[in-house]
Design a protein around this motif. Structure first.
Motif, PDB file in Angstrom:
ATOM      1  N   VAL A   1     -16.069  -9.988  -2.435  1.00 36.49           N
ATOM      2  CA  VAL A   1     -14.848 -10.273  -2.684  1.00 36.49           C
ATOM      3  C   VAL A   1     -14.315  -9.032  -3.333  1.00 36.49           C
ATOM      4  O   VAL A   1     -13.201  -8.424  -3.525  1.00 36.49           O
ATOM      5  CB  VAL A   1     -14.432 -11.592  -3.042  1.00 36.49           C
ATOM      6  N   GLU A   2     -14.913  -9.289  -4.775  1.00 39.69           N
ATOM      7  CA  GLU A   2     -14.605  -8.348  -5.773  1.00 39.69           C
ATOM      8  C   GLU A   2     -14.206  -6.585  -5.045  1.00 39.69           C
ATOM      9  O   GLU A   2     -13.266  -6.081  -5.134  1.00 39.69           O
ATOM     10  CB  GLU A   2     -15.516  -7.910  -6.925  1.00 39.69           C
ATOM     11  N   GLY A   3     -15.376  -6.266  -4.486  1.00 42.26           N
ATOM     12  CA  GLY A   3     -15.391  -4.849  -3.819  1.00 42.26           C
ATOM     13  C   GLY A   3     -14.417  -4.669  -2.791  1.00 42.26           C
ATOM     14  O   GLY A   3     -13.546  -3.881  -2.428  1.00 42.26           O
ATOM     15  N   GLN A   4     -14.099  -5.830  -2.078  1.00 45.26           N
ATOM     16  CA  GLN A   4     -13.021  -5.768  -0.995  1.00 45.26           C
ATOM     17  C   GLN A   4     -12.119  -5.830  -1.516  1.00 45.26           C
ATOM     18  O   GLN A   4     -11.133  -5.048  -0.852  1.00 45.26           O
ATOM     19  CB  GLN A   4     -13.325  -7.049   0.112  1.00 45.26           C
ATOM     20  N   MET A   5     -11.525  -6.407  -2.517  1.00 45.35           N
ATOM     21  CA  MET A   5     -10.089  -6.254  -3.178  1.00 45.35           C
ATOM     22  C   MET A   5     -10.035  -5.073  -3.803  1.00 45.35           C
ATOM     23  O   MET A   5      -8.763  -4.544  -3.450  1.00 45.35           O
ATOM     24  CB  MET A   5     -10.397  -7.314  -4.427  1.00 45.35           C
ATOM     25  N   VAL A   6     -11.051  -4.364  -4.083  1.00 44.96           N
ATOM     26  CA  VAL A   6     -10.895  -2.909  -4.623  1.00 44.96           C
ATOM     27  C   VAL A   6     -10.307  -1.961  -3.402  1.00 44.96           C
ATOM     28  O   VAL A   6      -9.673  -1.211  -3.584  1.00 44.96           O
ATOM     29  CB  VAL A   6     -12.355  -2.413  -5.249  1.00 44.96           C
ATOM     30  N   LEU A   7     -11.109  -2.305  -2.305  1.00 44.35           N
ATOM     31  CA  LEU A   7     -10.889  -1.334  -1.267  1.00 44.35           C
ATOM     32  C   LEU A   7      -9.487  -1.711  -0.729  1.00 44.35           C
ATOM     33  O   LEU A   7      -8.893  -0.710  -0.084  1.00 44.35           O
ATOM     34  CB  LEU A   7     -11.904  -1.758  -0.104  1.00 44.35           C
ATOM     35  N   GLY A   8      -9.183  -2.794  -0.822  1.00 48.87           N
ATOM     36  CA  GLY A   8      -7.862  -3.212  -0.500  1.00 48.87           C
ATOM     37  C   GLY A   8      -6.747  -2.435  -1.305  1.00 48.87           C
ATOM     38  O   GLY A   8      -5.842  -1.920  -0.653  1.00 48.87           O
ATOM     39  N   ALA A   9      -6.992  -2.481  -2.388  1.00 51.66           N
ATOM     40  CA  ALA A   9      -6.334  -1.594  -3.296  1.00 51.66           C
ATOM     41  C   ALA A   9      -6.098  -0.118  -3.081  1.00 51.66           C
ATOM     42  O   ALA A   9      -5.253   0.779  -2.978  1.00 51.66           O
ATOM     43  CB  ALA A   9      -6.675  -1.818  -4.934  1.00 51.66           C
ATOM     44  N   VAL A  10      -7.560   0.464  -2.663  1.00 55.42           N
ATOM     45  CA  VAL A  10      -7.532   1.887  -2.195  1.00 55.42           C
ATOM     46  C   VAL A  10      -6.763   2.286  -1.093  1.00 55.42           C
ATOM     47  O   VAL A  10      -5.945   2.944  -1.219  1.00 55.42           O
ATOM     48  CB  VAL A  10      -9.044   2.371  -2.028  1.00 55.42           C
ATOM     49  N   GLY A  11      -6.934   1.258  -0.148  1.00 51.73           N
ATOM     50  CA  GLY A  11      -6.188   1.555   1.001  1.00 51.73           C
ATOM     51  C   GLY A  11      -4.627   1.496   0.777  1.00 51.73           C
ATOM     52  O   GLY A  11      -3.804   2.256   1.208  1.00 51.73           O
ATOM     53  N   ALA A  12      -4.196   0.704  -0.013  1.00 51.56           N
ATOM     54  CA  ALA A  12      -2.753   0.364  -0.329  1.00 51.56           C
ATOM     55  C   ALA A  12      -2.232   1.708  -0.924  1.00 51.56           C
ATOM     56  O   ALA A  12      -1.195   2.312  -0.825  1.00 51.56           O
ATOM     57  CB  ALA A  12      -2.523  -0.590  -0.973  1.00 51.56           C
ATOM     58  N   THR A  13      -3.067   2.125  -1.982  1.00 49.50           N
ATOM     59  CA  THR A  13      -2.793   3.301  -2.698  1.00 49.50           C
ATOM     60  C   THR A  13      -2.583   4.547  -1.740  1.00 49.50           C
ATOM     61  O   THR A  13      -1.596   5.339  -1.899  1.00 49.50           O
ATOM     62  CB  THR A  13      -3.699   3.851  -3.816  1.00 49.50           C
ATOM     63  N   TRP A  14      -3.632   4.847  -0.820  1.00 51.89           N
ATOM     64  CA  TRP A  14      -3.493   5.719   0.167  1.00 51.89           C
ATOM     65  C   TRP A  14      -2.246   5.761   0.764  1.00 51.89           C
ATOM     66  O   TRP A  14      -1.555   6.733   1.005  1.00 51.89           O
ATOM     67  CB  TRP A  14      -4.681   5.654   0.900  1.00 51.89           C
ATOM     68  N   ALA A  15      -1.803   4.530   1.429  1.00 52.95           N
ATOM     69  CA  ALA A  15      -0.597   4.484   2.041  1.00 52.95           C
ATOM     70  C   ALA A  15       0.600   4.803   1.130  1.00 52.95           C
ATOM     71  O   ALA A  15       1.613   5.532   1.707  1.00 52.95           O
ATOM     72  CB  ALA A  15      -0.443   3.140   2.619  1.00 52.95           C
ATOM     73  N   LEU A  16       0.716   4.179   0.085  1.00 56.07           N
ATOM     74  CA  LEU A  16       1.681   4.589  -0.714  1.00 56.07           C
ATOM     75  C   LEU A  16       2.013   5.900  -1.202  1.00 56.07           C
ATOM     76  O   LEU A  16       3.098   6.256  -1.368  1.00 56.07           O
ATOM     77  CB  LEU A  16       1.595   3.444  -2.053  1.00 56.07           C
ATOM     78  N   ARG A  17       0.760   6.533  -1.546  1.00 54.23           N
ATOM     79  CA  ARG A  17       0.797   8.002  -1.917  1.00 54.23           C
ATOM     80  C   ARG A  17       1.482   8.714  -0.725  1.00 54.23           C
ATOM     81  O   ARG A  17       2.325   9.937  -1.086  1.00 54.23           O
ATOM     82  CB  ARG A  17      -0.527   8.524  -2.187  1.00 54.23           C
ATOM     83  N   MET A  18       1.281   8.187   0.401  1.00 54.56           N
ATOM     84  CA  MET A  18       2.112   9.452   1.467  1.00 54.56           C
ATOM     85  C   MET A  18       3.471   9.140   1.578  1.00 54.56           C
ATOM     86  O   MET A  18       4.058   9.466   1.921  1.00 54.56           O
ATOM     87  CB  MET A  18       1.208   8.703   2.867  1.00 54.56           C
ATOM     88  N   GLY A  19       3.749   7.704   0.960  1.00 53.21           N
ATOM     89  CA  GLY A  19       5.161   7.499   1.255  1.00 53.21           C
ATOM     90  C   GLY A  19       5.924   7.949   0.084  1.00 53.21           C
ATOM     91  O   GLY A  19       7.268   7.863  -0.099  1.00 53.21           O
ATOM     92  N   MET A  20       5.106   8.412  -1.023  1.00 53.21           N
ATOM     93  CA  MET A  20       5.901   9.016  -2.322  1.00 53.21           C
ATOM     94  C   MET A  20       7.218   9.917  -1.946  1.00 53.21           C
ATOM     95  O   MET A  20       8.190   9.851  -2.699  1.00 53.21           O
ATOM     96  CB  MET A  20       4.918   9.722  -3.180  1.00 53.21           C
ATOM     97  N   GLU A  21       6.924  10.834  -0.774  1.00 51.56           N
ATOM     98  CA  GLU A  21       7.894  11.799  -0.733  1.00 51.56           C
ATOM     99  C   GLU A  21       9.005  11.326   0.651  1.00 51.56           C
ATOM    100  O   GLU A  21       9.557  12.118   0.898  1.00 51.56           O
ATOM    101  CB  GLU A  21       7.354  13.263  -0.251  1.00 51.56           C
ATOM    102  N   SER A  22       8.690  10.139   1.192  1.00 48.30           N
ATOM    103  CA  SER A  22       9.477   9.741   2.349  1.00 48.30           C
ATOM    104  C   SER A  22      10.617   9.120   1.947  1.00 48.30           C
ATOM    105  O   SER A  22      10.698   8.598   1.145  1.00 48.30           O
ATOM    106  CB  SER A  22       8.458   9.018   3.206  1.00 48.30           C
TER     107      SER A  22
END
Lengths: 344, 481
Positions: A81-102
């Motif tokens: 779970v620990e790693g799955q939580m981390v990957l969830g955070a990575v996935g979210a960061t990826w999406a939010l970084r794309m949203g920075m300029e939108s």
């Protein structure tokens, strides 16, 4: 009626053991136990603002714990779970970084929610796949993948996603306020995140205790050899359970990124995955106690923050109490099973 | 050693399993203990071996009252038990198994222990290679090893629980010879068994239990009808009349099937079974019958050849599709492979039939009544007795099933439970479908089957029609003659 009384005695016994053990420990380091407990209580429930901090811990902890319940139903120990939580955070960061300029932050927040859950689920499926196809026990697969996830985050923070100019342990470039998980003015904890968690709790109650799917999960967990005779494929149900487990952990990771830290940091999981395992064990793998135990643990985590200032005690006292609770609980449950076994 | 039990009581909560048992067993005799399932035999023996403590009563060994609460203490007093399932360490060798444990001989020298083992084996006329890993042995050989272990630590009382289940005729003879030998050396032997013919040929005395009480004690020579009368309340039912319909359409077809599994796999098996047939699979345990049933149920895939059932090829077919087409399979290990421990009777109906809770409850109530299951919809299945578990499994079979595959359907059940089950099966499915079952009891096969396939070493060595069924003939084919 008899069962309720039994549960109550169990809880009192466990609490008694924990108090005894912790007091003894505090007395040994010459700290007044009563004062320590008072500080813990005041630190977590003393004011509204402190309580909101408790809730901010409660949300991811509860999500992880409910995720674990799905895996446990099929007999799987999803240590990952620990790693799955981390990957969830990575996935979210990826999406939010794309949203920075939108111009449409809500779209990207929605995307972050989905990508966090999906990445968490995929990471969990990887552990499940290793078990089913490769014969790797899920505990080892999960533990190994936790370290890989940790490495991945560090690489991202110091590599592709580093802050302009400086790369540091403090994490990636913070997101603009539009990309923070929505909340209401004056609220330090997002009511939407609370609502999401409550929805997950209610939904899980229905799925695990009422639905056909939940019955099938439990059948697979209790006797994987008999399951095929009832038309159930243990592999499919195990994979489904661990994927749900990972998705909920991923959701927790997403909320950490968008709701709490507003960026990806190395310690993004805060150990809530492992803590969730303790919560579920303390709940004796039942659903009803989980939200309350998660609240208790969250309060301990938050309440202990001020122990160093007030009493020169380390804040790890909360961990001691949490560990002692689980040990006492396992002891009480174990003794009860032994007695039941002897009565036969 | 002389054993005397005085007024042994045992209660489990509200249930009184033993209601004051008095039992005297003299040294140098073989004493049988018989009774229906649930009569209290196992409970009594568990008390004698220290696994359970009694709620009241005394145990005297050679006239002296003794008290003990663990199997280790009982072993220290010279009481040893041979369990139905071997209690050994499969990855270790025969010699290592012989030596392991604090209760065994203190000498740790392998060479000397090997000699001891070989000496004991020779005396009992068992052929065991000290260096073979136990997992490679047959159940019968593992049992021989356990017996030698018990002898090796000087057990003076031997308790045997259904010792002939799953062993070959030859091994059975060896076992009996060894038991006579031990008796003549002055050891006390207690035998629990359902097989009355064995009990009556082995034992000097027999005690009959019914519902936690001693209801009779008989001395050799025995009359089996008298034993049955004491064991059961109702008069002994007559064997079931076989359906005498002509075999109809093909329901199950094996075409040159080769598969791996069990001890010797399955080799070039070609056979066609038809509607209206009741097919008994005879053979020593592990000769390929279990594998045959699992292949037929689409739970396992063949390496070569093809299986057809109910009009479909098994290629790429799953067990769930096999079930939907009207097939069903009941494994021998009810709690291991057939039912879900911890689930209630009602849960099983919800699971098997895909019913919501209230419907499942209704169905469970109906089935409990119709199948005479002693339990409530909310009873966990692990709390049911073997006979009730088996009746529950039967009640889960869909009404319109046409291929019924059963592995040892009456294993561990008493005579009347077994008869009830066969009555039900033949009445319900005997003419509309095909019933295929394996059994370690040749008598059972001869009593119900209209056709018998004899397995030996993974091959079907005989395929006999109803006019060719002869005990001697099948028994010799089973042992490879």
């Amino acid at each position: 009626m008899k069962r309720i009384r039994q549960h109550l005695t169990d809880i009192l016994l466990i609490l008694g053991l924990v108090l005894l053990f912790t007091s003894l420990l505090l007395w040994m380091v010459k700290a007044p136990p009563l004062e320590a407990f008072q500080n813990l209580l005041a630190g977590s429930f003393g004011s509204w603002s402190r309580f909101t901090r408790v809730l901010n811990v409660w949300i991811p902890l509860t999500l992880c714990s409910f995720g674990l319940l799905y895996a446990f139903r099929t007999g799987l120990w999803n240590i990952g779970v620990e790693g799955q939580m981390v990957l969830g955070a990575v996935g979210a960061t990826w999406a939010l970084r794309m949203g920075m300029e939108s111009g449409s932050p809500l779209l990207y927040l929605g995307l972050a929610l989905v990508s966090g859950a999906v990445l968490g689920a995929l990471w969990a499926l990887f552990a499940g796949w290793l078990k089913i196809r490769g014969g790797v026990h899920e505990i080892f697969a999960g533990l190994g993948l936790n370290f890989v996830a940790m490495g991945l985050v560090l690489w991202l923070i110091f590599g592709p996603w580093k802050r302009a100019g400086i790369a540091s342990m403090s994490g990636t470039q913070p997101f603009p306020i539009e990309l923070w998980f929505p909340s209401l003015p004056g609220w330090r904890v997002s009511p939407f995140a609370i609502a999401l968690t409550v929805a997950v709790i209610l939904f899980s109650f229905w799925v695990l205790n009422r639905s056909r799917f939940g019955l099938n999960l439990e059948a697979v967990g209790r006797n994987p050899r008999a399951a095929p005779l009832y038309g159930l494929s243990p592999r499919q149900y195990m994979l489904a359970a661990i994927a749900i487990s990972g998705a909920l952990a991923g959701l927790a990771g997403m909320l950490q990124v968008s709701g709490i830290y507003h960026r990806l940091i190395p310690a993004i999981s805060s150990g809530y995955g492992y803590l969730g395992l303790l919560v579920v064990m303390l709940a004796n793998f039942r659903l009803l106690p989980v939200p309350f135990i998660a609240l208790f643990f969250a309060a301990l985590n938050v309440g202990s923050i001020q122990l160093p200032m007030m009493m020169q005690l380390d804040s790890s006292l909360s961990g001691v109490i949490q560990g002692a609770s689980v040990m006492s609980a396992l002891l009480v449950f174990g003794l009860r099973r032994l007695r039941a076994g002897r009565a036969e | 050693m002389h054993i005397e039990l005085q007024q042994i009581h045992k209660r489990f909560g509200k249930v009184e399993a033993l209601k004051g048992i008095d039992l005297k067993v003299s040294g140098g005799t073989i004493h049988g203990l018989v009774g229906e399932n649930g009569a209290g035999k196992s409970t009594l023996m568990k008390i004698l071996t220290g696994y359970l403590s009694s709620s009241g009563g005394r145990i005297l060994l050679d006239g002296e009252a003794v008290k003990y609460g663990t199997p280790a203490e009982a072993a220290g007093l010279g009481i040893g038990m041979l369990y139905q399932e071997p209690q050994d360490f499969p990855p270790l060798s025969v010699l290592e198994n012989f030596m392991v444990g604090r209760d065994s001989h203190p000498d740790g020298n392998r060479a000397r222990q090997r000699k001891r083992l070989q000496g004991l084996a020779e005396k009992a006329r068992f052929e065991l290679d000290p260096d073979t890993p136990v997992e490679k042995l047959t159940i019968g050989e593992r049992q021989q090893l356990e017996l030698l272990r018990l002898l090796g630590r000087n057990a003076r009382v031997l308790i045997l629980d259904e010792p002939t289940t799953g062993i070959s005729e030859r091994q059975k003879e060896r076992l009996f010879q060894a038991l006579y030998q031990m008796r003549d050396q002055g050891r006390t032997i207690l035998l629990i068994s359902h097989k009355l013919d064995e009990v009556s040929s082995l034992c000097d005395r027999v005690t009959i239990l019914r519902q936690g009480r001693v209801v009779g004690e008989e001395e050799a020579p025995f009359h089996i009808s008298r034993l049955l009368e004491l064991m059961f309340d109702q008069s002994h039912q007559e064997p079931v009349p076989r359906p005498d319909s002509r075999p109809g359409r093909a329901i199950l077809d094996f075409d040159r099937v080769v598969a791996r599994g069990e001890r010797n796999g399955l080799h070039q098996c070609s056979v066609t079974l038809r509607q209206g047939e009741v097919v008994g699979l005879a053979g020593l345990s592990g000769s390929g019958q279990g594998l045959f049933l699992r292949l037929a149920a689409a739970l396992q895939r063949p390496l070569e050849g093809e299986v057809h059932s109910l009009g479909h090829s098994h290629r790429g077919r799953k067990h769930s599709a096999f079930r939907r087409a009207g097939g069903t399979f009941l494994p021998a290990d009810r709690l291991e492979e057939g039912l879900i421990p911890g689930f209630t009777i009602q849960d099983h109906f919800a699971l098997a039939r895909g019913l919501p809770a209230h419907k499942a409850r209704e169905t469970a109530v109906e089935a409990i009544d119709r199948f005479n299951i002693h339990g409530q919809p909310e009873s966990p299945v692990d709390a049911l007795s073997g006979g009730n578990q088996q009746r529950l499994q039967l009640s889960l079979i869909p009404e319109d099933a046409r291929l019924i595959l059963l592995e040892e359907p009456t294993r561990g059940l008493d005579v009347s439970s077994g008869e009830w089950i066969w009555h039900h099966l033949l009445e319900r499915y005997g003419t509309t479908g095909a019933i295929v079952f394996s059994s370690a009891e040749l008598e059972e096969i001869l009593a119900v089957a209209t056709r018998v396939l004899v397995f030996f070493d993974g091959r079907v060595v005989r395929d006999l029609g109803s006019d060719q069924l002869d005990y001697q003939h099948i028994a010799s084919a089973m042992t490879g003659n």
